[in-house]
Design a protein around this motif. Sequence first.
Motif, PDB file in Angstrom:
ATOM      1  N   LEU A   1      -7.439   5.497  -1.793  1.00 27.35           N
ATOM      2  CA  LEU A   1      -6.794   4.914  -2.975  1.00 27.35           C
ATOM      3  C   LEU A   1      -7.388   3.540  -3.262  1.00 27.35           C
ATOM      4  N   THR A   2      -7.751   3.319  -4.506  1.00 29.36           N
ATOM      5  CA  THR A   2      -8.249   2.007  -4.913  1.00 29.36           C
ATOM      6  C   THR A   2      -7.074   1.054  -5.014  1.00 29.36           C
TER       7      THR A   2
ATOM      8  N   GLN B   1       2.105   1.827  -3.465  1.00 27.41           N
ATOM      9  CA  GLN B   1       1.034   2.360  -4.303  1.00 27.41           C
ATOM     10  C   GLN B   1       0.818   3.845  -4.023  1.00 27.41           C
ATOM     11  N   TRP B   2       0.893   4.227  -2.743  1.00 24.44           N
ATOM     12  CA  TRP B   2       0.727   5.642  -2.385  1.00 24.44           C
ATOM     13  C   TRP B   2       1.861   6.486  -2.956  1.00 24.44           C
TER      14      TRP B   2
ATOM     15  N   HIS C   1       1.266   7.093  -6.546  1.00 21.47           N
ATOM     16  CA  HIS C   1       0.188   8.076  -6.700  1.00 21.47           C
ATOM     17  C   HIS C   1       0.731   9.494  -6.502  1.00 21.47           C
TER      18      HIS C   1
ATOM     19  N   ARG D   1       0.826  -1.197   0.000  1.00 24.68           N
ATOM     20  CA  ARG D   1       0.000   0.000   0.000  1.00 24.68           C
ATOM     21  C   ARG D   1       0.867   1.257   0.000  1.00 24.68           C
TER      22      ARG D   1
ATOM     23  N   ARG E   1      -4.576  -1.378  -6.247  1.00 23.52           N
ATOM     24  CA  ARG E   1      -4.137  -1.641  -7.620  1.00 23.52           C
ATOM     25  C   ARG E   1      -4.454  -3.069  -8.037  1.00 23.52           C
TER      26      ARG E   1
ATOM     27  N   HIS F   1      -5.136   8.555   2.282  1.00 28.37           N
ATOM     28  CA  HIS F   1      -4.541   7.389   1.617  1.00 28.37           C
ATOM     29  C   HIS F   1      -5.513   6.227   1.496  1.00 28.37           C
TER      30      HIS F   1
END
Length: 335
Positions: free
Chosen positions: A213-214, A177-178, A181, A174, A216, A210
């Motif tokens: 966020l979908t 992914q953040w 982004h 996560r 991924r 945060h």
Amino acid sequence: MSLFPLFANLQDRPVLVVGGGEVASRKIEGLLRAGAKVRVHAHELAAELQQWLQQGRLQRLEGAFDPAWIDDAWLVVAATDDAAFNRQLAHEAEQRLRMINVVDDAALSSYQLPSVVDRGALQIAVSSGGAAPMLARQLREQLEAQLDHSLADFADLFARHRAAIRARLPDLARRRQWFEHVLQGPMQAMLAAGRTAQAEEAFLEALHNHQQLTRREGRVVVIPIRDPDPGLLTLKALRALNQADALLVDAGIAEPIQLLARRDAHRLPVLSDRQALAARMSQQAQSGDCVVYLHDAAADPGDSRELITRLAATGVPLQVLPAVTPWRDPPVAGP
């Protein structure tokens, strides 16, 4: 000669520099920026070094050179024009297990000082191992022109809020992914435009939100490799290797190609049972990972067909990148 790239923390640590001319000045300037306690031994000091000495930024070691000085140094720099003395100094450093850089003599050096692109906490070092310093310098100049100075402020944002980022995003996937982004967001453009407060506000807002966020979607990418030349890979293949969370590599894949993958990608074993392998890759992709398989198509071009069929049956997003084959000149027609 293969070098191990390393960034050293020299803050408040003694470094011995032997030589007091223009070359020594350039080396010392970088050492002082890194916070090193520079000790200089030289018969004469250049004007700039004299000024730094008067300012208390460095220490001068007087008298005849004493090899015992090396014992108190973390690193040694030899910047004299006396080749015989440099060889002896390199020998003394070697005996004392100290790293030494002998300017313009890679053979005597145990470390090299690279060309550096400095963007605050973000630094990019370019080295040719002493083989082609002008080439390294040219590459540095190209990078200087391409990388905006606002990257220093962007890196500083991440540094200042590092503890908060790790606390709010303890899960590595996560957090990654953040980061992706935020790096694709408008913050750097704001910093480049001088809108520092607005950039930090957007940064903190992204951190606070945060959870919105979908997650991924994971995928599997199969890259058939038919040639050991990494220059033949497509841009799509390179992008997939840079995004890989998990990596599978056949035994015959050339090392230069493997090195293009993300260094922190998790290595998975290539199981001989294609059904078990497909299940393992599918499971990894369903957790949100980008799973990349470097398949040795030169050894067995048809070996991946069963695996691809089984992967497709699992329903995970699957991409098979076209293999790139080397250009062959067409045969010359006879008269």
